[in-house]
Design an enzyme around this catalytic site. Structure first.
Site, PDB file in Angstrom:
ATOM      1  N   CYS A 134       0.821  -1.211   0.000  1.00 24.06           N
ATOM      2  CA  CYS A 134       0.000   0.000   0.000  1.00 24.06           C
ATOM      3  C   CYS A 134       0.853   1.257   0.000  1.00 24.06           C
ATOM      4  CB  CYS A 134      -0.933   0.005   1.205  1.00 24.06           C
ATOM      5  SG  CYS A 134      -2.166  -1.273   1.090  1.00 24.06           S
ATOM      6  N   HIS A 135       1.731   1.373   0.979  1.00 28.84           N
ATOM      7  CA  HIS A 135       2.518   2.594   1.070  1.00 28.84           C
ATOM      8  C   HIS A 135       3.993   2.301   1.262  1.00 28.84           C
ATOM      9  CE1 HIS A 135      -1.629   3.479   2.381  1.00 28.84           C
ATOM     10  NE2 HIS A 135      -1.501   4.385   1.450  1.00 28.84           N
TER      11      HIS A 135
END
Lengths: 170, 426
Positions: A134-135
């Protein structure tokens, strides 16, 4: 009624009424707020027993506990050594590998990135542990955060080895 | 405003109006004096009202078929798409309607930024608008969760986890929001209830927004106070009603294009996969209208600071009437502000673009620069610019630029107007 201090007496009654009213409103609102907290049926599912006899070294399984994934990783010798050879000052959230496992071969942790709750991918990332797509948080073979936005290491749930081949989580 | 002495013509109308002055209200709305120079950027208020009503009606109908249960939600949406008569149409109008709603609200907001519509005496209108915008984002986010696809589930997980960044009480708040230890059935049912409620809260706030607007009246492209009614105004009906209706028709062409030709282009393919708590999609991307804020969130390396930056980016707008120190409203007469305005527009578009890209390498660098500039614009450029900028002369009235040739003949009249305008600008 006394004529000397009618105002103070009124003030007291106003304050007392307002205070009683506030308590009443608070008592009435609390059930409306608390109903949103986990209910009895959710809490009843608080523990899970897992059979780990079929997991070979280097393999990892994912089980569901309280609706969340739990990684159970049977680590190889190299992975354990790698986790233990890191000095604590290199870590964003310093924790010894020894403190994160009950049996060095078995790493049991919540498979949830501490950044915003995604499920990291195993055997990926720059530290051969986990990588969150995701990040971009990188975790090592002990599930400790090494690089990226996650603030802390992946959490270790409460668990016990019931016997050689069974773990009870929760 | 001249509606206080309105009397209905018919006897029964008068009887009714004396008991409930609805006809006075209707008369106020038709006669409402509107600046005669309003351009098409001013038609988005009407378009937004249309969007809200459309969302409420299509949403009500969808609610008759949708089931808020993690085991049934995904299937019930497919049931709407395949089995329910015109279900596909109603759902596509609702889903694309949300995007159209945001498209219109962004144009509406940027129109206010260009023409200084947020400035005194219209601060309350502006702040009500920001609250409506916040509620729109909450409603859109919860609505996106309801189909219970992969993006629904993981979007909900990421957004609710934002609250876990709050020190000490964060974890408790997140558990409370979830009603469990992760996003699950209790989360879905409460999001459904709130998703149903919020549009009606927005409707109430829209009434206040319009009420607050009708106190000072519309701003206008020249950004000057005008006498109402006067030869600078036209009655709302039929002039503005017809213009708004025409703009709405043009807007509906765009709306219909999305609904009928590319109904899924604004969504994400992963949301046609049922939610799976054990598999995170490779790239979690919010809907396009939230991307600039998502970019700001990701551009800050610290979790708590990222969340604070994201919320500040929205809340800073509420302080705008006081951050912009310039007395001149319209950018037409602010040569420097006009340029900074367009830089801000580009900056927000860049943030939107990098918000959709992976947060690494060059994208991350661009996101950081764009985030910094966003805050610099509001916190440094606007306050300083208002005090230092040399603005162009503002007209005395809307009619003046047109009638400039005959200005000498009415010199004393204009003197009054100059004084009035200076007064109104403080």
């Amino acid at each position: 009624m006394s004529d000397k201090k009618p105002k103070n007496r009124r003030d007291f009654i106003f304050t007392a009424t307002a205070a009683a009213g506030a308590v009443g409103v608070g008592a009435a609102v609390w059930p409306l707020v608390d109903q949103m907290n986990p209910d009895a049926s959710v809490k009843a599912l608080a523990s899970t027993e897992v059979d780990i006899s079929s997991v070979k070294p280097g393999q990892s399984i994912t089980v569901v506990w309280r609706g969340k994934p739990v990684f159970i990783k049977r680590r190889t010798k190299e992975e354990i050594d790698k986790a233990r050879s890191v000095s604590l000052d290199q870590l964003k959230h310093p924790e010894k590998d020894e403190d994160r496992v009950k049996n060095p071969e078995w790493l049991v942790m919540l498979g949830i990135c501490t950044h915003l709750g995604c499920v990291p991918l195993s055997d990926k990332g720059e530290y051969d542990g986990w990588f969150c797509p995701c990040h971009g948080s990188h975790y090592d073979t002990s599930g400790r955060i090494r690089k990226g936005p996650a603030p802390i290491n992946m959490e270790i749930p409460e668990y016990v080895f019931l016997n050689e081949s069974t773990i009870k989580i929760g | 405003m001249s509606d206080n002495n309105y009397t209905p013509n018919s006897k029964i109308g008068k009887w009714f109006n004396d008991r409930l002055p609805l006809l006075t209200l209707a008369n106020h709305l038709t006669d409402y004096p509107t600046p005669k120079n309003l351009n098409y950027w001013w038609t988005f208020g009407g378009i937004l009202t249309f969007c809200l009503i459309t969302q409420i009606i299509t949403g009500l109908v969808l609610a008759m078929h949708y089931i808020a249960d993690t085991k049934l939600a995904f299937a019930s949406v497919e049931h709407i798409m395949r089995d329910v008569n015109y279900g596909w149409l109603i759902r596509y109008v609702h889903a694309n309607g949300a995007s159209m709603f945001f498209l219109a609200v962004y144009i509406h907001i940027f129109r206010s930024l260009f023409y200084g519509s947020y400035k005194s005496p219209r601060e309350i209108i502006w702040i009500l608008g920001i609250i409506i915008y916040l509620l729109m984002m909450a409603a859109a986010f919860m609505g996106y969760v309801l189909p219970w696809g992969q993006m629904s589930y993981w979007g909900a997980t990421v957004i609710t986890n934002l609250f876990s960044a709050i020190p000490f009480i964060g974890e408790g708040i997140t558990t409370w929001l979830w009603g469990g230890y992760s996003v699950d059935n209790p989360t879905l049912t409460r999001f459904y209830a709130l998703h149903y409620l919020i549009p009606f809260l927005i409707l109430g706030l829209v009434v206040l927004h319009i009420w607050a607007l009708h106190v000072p009246g519309n701003n206008n492209p020249a950004g000057i106070e005008i006498k109402k009614p006067s030869n600078d105004t036209v009655p709302f009906h039929p002039y503005i009603v017809v213009k708004d209706a025409f703009a709405l028709l043009l807007f509906l062409i765009v709306f219909a294009f999305f609904v009928f030709y590319t109904p899924n282009i604004l969504g994400h393919a992963d949301n046609y996969i049922e939610a799976n708590p054990l598999v995170t999609p490779a790239h979690i991307v919010p809907e396009w209208y939230l991307l600039p804020f998502y970019a700001i969130l990701r551009s800050v390396p610290d979790k708590l600071m990222g969340v604070i930056a994201m919320f500040s980016a929205i809340l800073i707008l509420a302080a705008l009437p006081w951050l912009d120190t310039s007395k001149v409203r319209s950018a037409i007469f602010r040569p420097l502000y006009k340029q900074f305005y367009w830089i801000l527009v580009i900056d927000v578009l860049i943030l939107g673009y990098v918000g959709a890209m992976p947060a690494e390498g060059l994208y991350l660098l661009i996101a950081r620069i764009a985030t910094a500039y966003y805050f610099i614009h509001f916190l440094i450029i606007l306050p300083v610019l208002g005090l230092t900028e040399k603005t162009n002369p503002i007209p005395l009235s809307i009619s003046e630029p047109v009638l400039a040739g005959s200005a000498m003949a009415t010199k004393s009249l204009e003197k009054d107007k100059i004084e009035n305008n200076l007064k109104s600008l403080g």
